[in-house]
Write a protein that holds these residues in place. Sequence first.
Motif, PDB file in Angstrom:
ATOM      1  N   ARG A  88       0.855  -1.197   0.000  1.00 19.55           N
ATOM      2  CA  ARG A  88       0.000   0.000   0.000  1.00 19.55           C
ATOM      3  C   ARG A  88       0.888   1.244   0.000  1.00 19.55           C
ATOM      4  NH1 ARG A  88      -2.703   4.054  -0.376  1.00 19.55           N
ATOM      5  NH2 ARG A  88      -4.647   4.501   0.772  1.00 19.55           N
ATOM      6  N   LYS A  89       0.665   2.107  -0.963  1.00 19.45           N
ATOM      7  CA  LYS A  89       1.517   3.296  -1.089  1.00 19.45           C
ATOM      8  C   LYS A  89       0.772   4.571  -0.705  1.00 19.45           C
ATOM      9  CE  LYS A  89       4.774   1.604  -4.569  1.00 19.45           C
ATOM     10  NZ  LYS A  89       5.411   1.875  -5.875  1.00 19.45           N
ATOM     11  N   GLN A  90       1.509   5.484  -0.125  1.00 19.46           N
ATOM     12  CA  GLN A  90       1.001   6.810   0.200  1.00 19.46           C
ATOM     13  C   GLN A  90       2.162   7.799   0.028  1.00 19.46           C
ATOM     14  OE1 GLN A  90      -0.388   7.524   4.262  1.00 19.46           O
ATOM     15  NE2 GLN A  90      -2.248   8.407   3.428  1.00 19.46           N
ATOM     16  N   PHE A  91       1.867   8.925  -0.592  1.00 18.01           N
ATOM     17  CA  PHE A  91       2.915   9.904  -0.912  1.00 18.01           C
ATOM     18  C   PHE A  91       4.030   9.286  -1.749  1.00 18.01           C
ATOM     19  CE2 PHE A  91       1.320  11.112   3.381  1.00 18.01           C
ATOM     20  CZ  PHE A  91       0.569  12.215   2.974  1.00 18.01           C
ATOM     21  N   GLY A  92       3.634   8.288  -2.565  1.00 18.47           N
ATOM     22  CA  GLY A  92       4.592   7.690  -3.489  1.00 18.47           C
ATOM     23  C   GLY A  92       5.484   6.614  -2.917  1.00 18.47           C
ATOM     24  N   VAL A  93       5.320   6.243  -1.632  1.00 13.38           N
ATOM     25  CA  VAL A  93       6.155   5.206  -1.022  1.00 13.38           C
ATOM     26  C   VAL A  93       5.272   4.229  -0.256  1.00 13.38           C
ATOM     27  CG1 VAL A  93       8.169   6.720  -0.816  1.00 13.38           C
ATOM     28  CG2 VAL A  93       6.520   6.585   1.071  1.00 13.38           C
ATOM     29  N   PRO A  94       5.726   2.998  -0.070  1.00 17.24           N
ATOM     30  CA  PRO A  94       4.946   2.048   0.742  1.00 17.24           C
ATOM     31  C   PRO A  94       4.775   2.580   2.157  1.00 17.24           C
ATOM     32  CG  PRO A  94       6.687   0.913  -0.465  1.00 17.24           C
ATOM     33  CD  PRO A  94       6.952   2.368  -0.633  1.00 17.24           C
ATOM     34  N   ILE A  95       3.593   2.402   2.713  1.00 12.92           N
ATOM     35  CA  ILE A  95       3.346   2.951   4.047  1.00 12.92           C
ATOM     36  C   ILE A  95       4.198   2.243   5.097  1.00 12.92           C
ATOM     37  CG2 ILE A  95       1.017   3.708   3.470  1.00 12.92           C
ATOM     38  CD1 ILE A  95      -0.080   1.288   4.924  1.00 12.92           C
ATOM     39  N   GLY A  96       4.721   1.060   4.765  1.00 16.16           N
ATOM     40  CA  GLY A  96       5.605   0.370   5.681  1.00 16.16           C
ATOM     41  C   GLY A  96       6.939   1.069   5.872  1.00 16.16           C
ATOM     42  N   ALA A  97       7.213   2.069   5.031  1.00 21.87           N
ATOM     43  CA  ALA A  97       8.460   2.826   5.182  1.00 21.87           C
ATOM     44  C   ALA A  97       8.375   3.824   6.333  1.00 21.87           C
ATOM     45  CB  ALA A  97       8.783   3.559   3.880  1.00 21.87           C
ATOM     46  N   PHE A  98       7.156   4.101   6.813  1.00 21.07           N
ATOM     47  CA  PHE A  98       6.986   5.063   7.898  1.00 21.07           C
ATOM     48  C   PHE A  98       7.329   4.393   9.231  1.00 21.07           C
ATOM     49  CE2 PHE A  98       3.648   6.596   4.814  1.00 21.07           C
ATOM     50  CZ  PHE A  98       4.466   7.578   4.273  1.00 21.07           C
ATOM     51  N   GLN A  99       8.209   5.054   9.989  1.00 19.42           N
ATOM     52  CA  GLN A  99       8.725   4.436  11.200  1.00 19.42           C
ATOM     53  C   GLN A  99       7.639   4.155  12.237  1.00 19.42           C
ATOM     54  OE1 GLN A  99      11.511   6.651  13.838  1.00 19.42           O
ATOM     55  NE2 GLN A  99      12.974   5.034  13.303  1.00 19.42           N
ATOM     56  N   ALA A 100       6.653   5.022  12.315  1.00 11.57           N
ATOM     57  CA  ALA A 100       5.580   4.824  13.297  1.00 11.57           C
ATOM     58  C   ALA A 100       4.837   3.517  13.045  1.00 11.57           C
ATOM     59  CB  ALA A 100       4.615   6.002  13.264  1.00 11.57           C
ATOM     60  N   LEU A 101       4.605   3.189  11.754  1.00 13.55           N
ATOM     61  CA  LEU A 101       3.915   1.946  11.424  1.00 13.55           C
ATOM     62  C   LEU A 101       4.832   0.741  11.619  1.00 13.55           C
ATOM     63  CD1 LEU A 101       1.788   2.941   8.306  1.00 13.55           C
ATOM     64  CD2 LEU A 101       1.312   3.203  10.738  1.00 13.55           C
ATOM     65  N   GLN A 102       6.115   0.925  11.391  1.00 14.45           N
ATOM     66  CA  GLN A 102       7.062  -0.156  11.659  1.00 14.45           C
ATOM     67  C   GLN A 102       7.053  -0.530  13.141  1.00 14.45           C
ATOM     68  OE1 GLN A 102      10.909   1.071  10.257  1.00 14.45           O
ATOM     69  NE2 GLN A 102      10.253   1.305   8.119  1.00 14.45           N
ATOM     70  N   HIS A 103       6.999   0.478  13.999  1.00 10.48           N
ATOM     71  CA  HIS A 103       6.967   0.224  15.441  1.00 10.48           C
ATOM     72  C   HIS A 103       5.715  -0.569  15.825  1.00 10.48           C
ATOM     73  CE1 HIS A 103       9.823   3.816  16.446  1.00 10.48           C
ATOM     74  NE2 HIS A 103      10.437   2.812  15.848  1.00 10.48           N
ATOM     75  N   ARG A 104       4.598  -0.235  15.230  1.00  8.47           N
ATOM     76  CA  ARG A 104       3.355  -0.951  15.537  1.00  8.47           C
ATOM     77  C   ARG A 104       3.427  -2.402  15.043  1.00  8.47           C
ATOM     78  NH1 ARG A 104      -1.441   3.257  13.988  1.00  8.47           N
ATOM     79  NH2 ARG A 104      -2.743   1.536  14.765  1.00  8.47           N
ATOM     80  N   MET A 105       4.054  -2.603  13.887  1.00 13.62           N
ATOM     81  CA  MET A 105       4.216  -3.958  13.367  1.00 13.62           C
ATOM     82  C   MET A 105       5.132  -4.776  14.268  1.00 13.62           C
ATOM     83  SD  MET A 105       3.055  -5.685  10.716  1.00 13.62           S
ATOM     84  CE  MET A 105       2.933  -7.290  11.513  1.00 13.62           C
ATOM     85  N   VAL A 106       6.162  -4.145  14.785  1.00 14.03           N
ATOM     86  CA  VAL A 106       7.053  -4.825  15.738  1.00 14.03           C
ATOM     87  C   VAL A 106       6.294  -5.218  16.998  1.00 14.03           C
ATOM     88  CG1 VAL A 106       9.028  -4.505  17.280  1.00 14.03           C
ATOM     89  CG2 VAL A 106       9.184  -3.791  14.889  1.00 14.03           C
TER      90      VAL A 106
END
Length: 387
Positions: free
Chosen positions: A268-286
């Motif tokens: 899923r992309k937002q602002f041209g990049v996968p949303i998984g690139a956002f650190q806040a979402l990475q923390h939630r996935m962890v």
Amino acid sequence: MDFQLTEEQGLLTDSITRFLDNEYTFEKRKVILDSAAGMSQGVWQQLAEMGLMSIPVPESCGGFGGGAVDMMGPMQAIGAALVVEPVVPTVVLGAGLVARAGSAAQQERLLGAVATGALKLAFAHVEQGARHNPAFVKTKATESAGQWMLQGHKQVVLGAAQADKIIVSARTSGSAGDEVGISLFIVDPKAKGVTMKAYRTQDDELAADVELSGVVVSAADRLDAKPAGEAFAAICATLDFANAMLCAEAVGAIDFANRMTLEYLKTRKQFGVPIGAFQALQHRMVDMTMEAEQARSMMYLACTSVDPVDLGTADQARERARKISAAKVRVADACRKVSQEAIQLHGGMGMTQELKVSHTFRKLTVLARRFGDADHHLGRFMACAEA
């Protein structure tokens, strides 16, 4: 500690996982849910042929004589696939009660048929006002001329609409809340006096409310390994075993939710990049991954605490209950956190019927509460620790 499965356990888990991945896809599951039976007899028979139903059945009755650790892997696969066939009502609850409370003749007659997939069972135990208290049984069993007459009402009987036989808890003496005075009876769902109102639960399984109005059963239909009124210990042991299996099923569903959420974050992309690139979402996935691993650890504790079938002493039963409740509290918390995070990270799509993760959310919500929610098990844990 080594948590690796044996070769046999691994092979069975892998074969069931492959079968469900290939033959129990989300689209095929939708077709099954829309069918009149609410399950697939073909899937049921194939699972039986692969050995799933035979795992906890004693070798003397044609089974493998396995336990919770042997069932652990297949139950994770069932949780990931969101299987709606009555595995828990038949294999875990029904067969478990027969193994713990039935005579040798009853075990041979019933468990052999369970192992081959020819017999489906259900356990009618919950009553209005019980609030997870296994001793709260008001249904009456009255003996007369070598027969028993059952009178009462049972709620949320999982698999009742699909069952060939229903195991009913009923009181032969005492009052609701007494641990002594509870017996178990094998009832034909088509018998005179049995009325059933079937419905689908929030996680798409079939259940029913069962009314027993003067239902007559023979003396041979009372699970009679022990005298009448002494089934409470077998019921508690079976429910503990069932909670261990629910922990395994929940871990399978949690793993699926995590995999699908991670895949979505990568694509899923937002602002041209996968949303998984956002650190806040990475923390939630962890955080979701950590919840899964903690739930897995408690699943191991639960599944190694409920074998063998022997009921053991009162102290052993108390220690088993303490460990099972500890596992259920932790797994229930992981169910809540992972399911809610999975929905939020998927955004609006996570709430749609077309996406499997929304059904996984419902499954995890139900598993966290079935056979006792976190509050109940926290209280039981404290009671066992203080005893």
